[in-house]
Design an enzyme around this catalytic site. Structure first.
Site, PDB file in Angstrom:
ATOM      1  CB  SER A  16      59.099   4.795  48.556  1.00  0.00           C
ATOM      2  OG  SER A  16      59.427   4.687  47.107  1.00  0.00           O
ATOM      3  CE  LYS A  17      66.924   5.350  47.736  1.00  0.00           C
ATOM      4  NZ  LYS A  17      67.881   5.211  48.571  1.00  0.00           N
ATOM      5  NE  ARG A  18      62.437   1.257  44.760  1.00  0.00           N
ATOM      6  CZ  ARG A  18      61.696   0.230  45.325  1.00  0.00           C
ATOM      7  NH1 ARG A  18      60.590  -0.220  43.983  1.00  0.00           N
ATOM      8  NH2 ARG A  18      61.612   0.214  46.749  1.00  0.00           N
TER       9      ARG A  18
END
Ligand code: GLU
Length: 518
Positions: free
Chosen positions: A264-266
């Site tokens: 994920s972008k996290r």
């Protein structure tokens, strides 16, 4: 076989995730390999999720990666427009066609009514209420209301959606190119909304209608779309287009570096690694990210890395150019299981592509990373610099951090190394070497090497007696490319000046440390 037509159909809801770029790449490779056409279609019918700048970002990312669409919003083509918001007028007709043939219906249930129904289901222990064949006859729609009432509601402008009437008791089977036979039981599927109350189509309707109208032969997309495919197959059946149904290929997920769950972008923020091709400037700092480009990756390396996230050629070869990938790629070698995002591997690919790149081309890519700090090197000098440094770097910014002293004076000396090794008694030997170099006219690495060697032999010295100091004086560090090559590139004037200044500095440093020890 019919002419292959594949599409990449992103929704401009934010920056293109690296997984999206991989989907584009696999479509592109498949098109090139089969002599087909690669289409870019922007799926922007969901106004609520539309993010300004996202389409531009997608186009730029594809251009950067070198995967240019044959047809698309910029390239144009026979099936234009390629932006769904410009095709709005097309979809209603198809929704109405399905109503007329009994495959879809109008639903007038208000959000409040739907919520009440959901609540009722919750009370009965069902937390996953679905508007499907088991409940549709209890709802307010054109299947339950008298025809005159339906006509009156529509006439009066009452809001409605159009829903797919999923048949009961049917098996929906299709062959996925990567997963083999996939089956859904129609009872598992809800009556998906096809046309929303604002008159816009949902993803499902627009996607299928456009794939049909654009004569798409293969749908290659991420695994997250597999559950929707049951509905899509039903739509092809309902329209009577089964003979035109594309072949589906659902690509494996890209997993976090630890292999646990979807990347994920996290994860990018958490691990300090890029998960987008290019930088993205969001509304807040938390929503702004650097991309592979800003980290100093070559697009060739990113493409190579992405190609291997879910595919391998079945041989030992790992380093591929885009052209080579076009020839080697095969959908049949795409894996079903998730592919782990290994950032070290991405760095390795970059190193390999830097090594293999023609130095003149490499110089073109490296130039902005040098000019950023001020110098504007001469072209041939920069090419020679790249030739010398390319074995020693991984990412493009390393050219500056590892080799800045080829452009500006040494900014930092490894004082610990100097203090440990320098003895003022060495000075005469070093001065002799400076003089020998001063007499040299043929300033090539080879001649420099011979001069140094000759000087050492004549004076009974070993390499270790002088060369570490030559390096320290010229570069401030013991690391770096071969010393002869370094001297050749720096040029006579700079070399002699730095060697002389170095000797004074060494003496100063050592004397200072002796004094402070006293
Ligand atoms: N618009 C969808 C997306 O954002 C396309 C999925 C598909 O390729 O059918 O990924």
């Amino acid at each position: 076989m019919a002419h292959t037509r594949v599409r990449f159909a992103p929704s401009p809801t934010g920056p293109l995730h690296i997984g999206g770029l991989r989907t584009a790449l696999y479509n592109y490779l498949f098109a090139r390999q089969t002599g087909g056409t690669f289409i870019l279609r922007i799926e922007d019918t969901d106004q609520t999720r539309y993010v300004p700048g996202a389409e531009q970002y997608i186009l730029e990312s594809l251009a950067w990666a070198g995967i240019q669409p044959d047809e698309g919003p910029r390239a144009g083509g026979d099936y234009a427009p390629y932006r769904q918001s410009e095709r709005k007028h097309i979809y209603r007709k198809y929704a109405e066609q399905l109503i007329a043939s009994g495959h879809a219906y109008y639903a007038f249930d208000t959000p409040q009514e739907l919520e009440a129904r959901r609540e009722q289901a919750r009370q009965a222990g069902n937390h996953n209420f679905k508007y499907d064949s088991s409940v549709r006859l209890e709802m307010r729609n054109s299947l339950t209301l008298p025809a005159e009432e339906v006509a009156r509601l529509i006439e009066s402008g009452a809001p409605y959606v159009v829903r797919l009437k999923v048949p009961r008791g049917e098996m929906i089977t299709f062959r996925d190119r990567i997963r083999g036979e996939v089956q859904f039981h129609s009872e598992e599927l809800d009556d998906k909304v096809l046309l929303k109350s604002d008159g816009m189509p949902t993803y499902h309707l627009a996607n299928v209608v456009d794939d049909y109208l654009m004569k798409i032969t293969h749908v290659i997309r991420g695994e997250e779309w597999l559950p929707s495919t049951g509905h899509h197959v039903l739509l092809y059946r309902a329209f009577g287009w089964t003979l035109h149904m594309p072949e589906f290929a659902h690509l494996p997920l890209i997993l976090k570096p630890n292999g646990k769950g979807k990347l994920s972008k996290r994860d990018g923020v958490r691990l300090g690694i890029p998960v987008f091709p290019l930088a993205w400037q969001g509304d807040t700092p938390e929503d702004s990210f650097a991309g592979f480009r800003e980290f100093g990756f070559l697009p060739e390396a990113v493409v190579n890395f992405l190609a291997f996230l879910g595919w391998n050629p079945g041989t030992d070869q790992e380093v591929f150019t885009l052209d080579e990938l076009c020839r080697a790629f095969s959908l049949d070698k795409v894996s079903k299981g998730g592919a782990r995002f290994d950032f070290d591997k991405a760095r390795w690919f970059n190193q390999q592509h830097i090594l293999r790149m023609d130095s003149r081309e490499l110089a073109r890519r490296v130039r902005p990373w040098i000019e950023k700090y001020g110098p504007q090197p001469d072209e041939d000098y920069l090419v020679a610099f790249c030739e010398l440094m390319k074995e020693r770097v991984t990412l493009l910014p390393d050219f500056w951090t590892e080799g800045y002293y080829f452009f500006v004076p040494v900014q930092q000396y490894d004082e610990a190394a100097i203090k440990k090794r320098w003895k003022p008694e060495r000075r005469p030997a070093m001065e002799g070497l400076v003089a020998a170099l001063e007499n040299l006219t043929d300033w090539t690495a080879e001649a420099i090497g011979q001069t140094i060697k000759q000087y050492l032999t004549d004076h009974g010295l070993k390499f270790g007696d002088v060369l570490p100091f030559v390096r320290l004086a010229l570069a401030g560090t013991m690391k770096g490319p071969g010393v002869n090559e370094m001297i050749a590139l720096l040029g006579k004037e700079t070399t002699l000046q730095r060697l002389r200044a170095g000797l004074d500095l060494f003496d100063r440093l050592v004397t200072a440390s002796v004094e402070s020890a006293d």
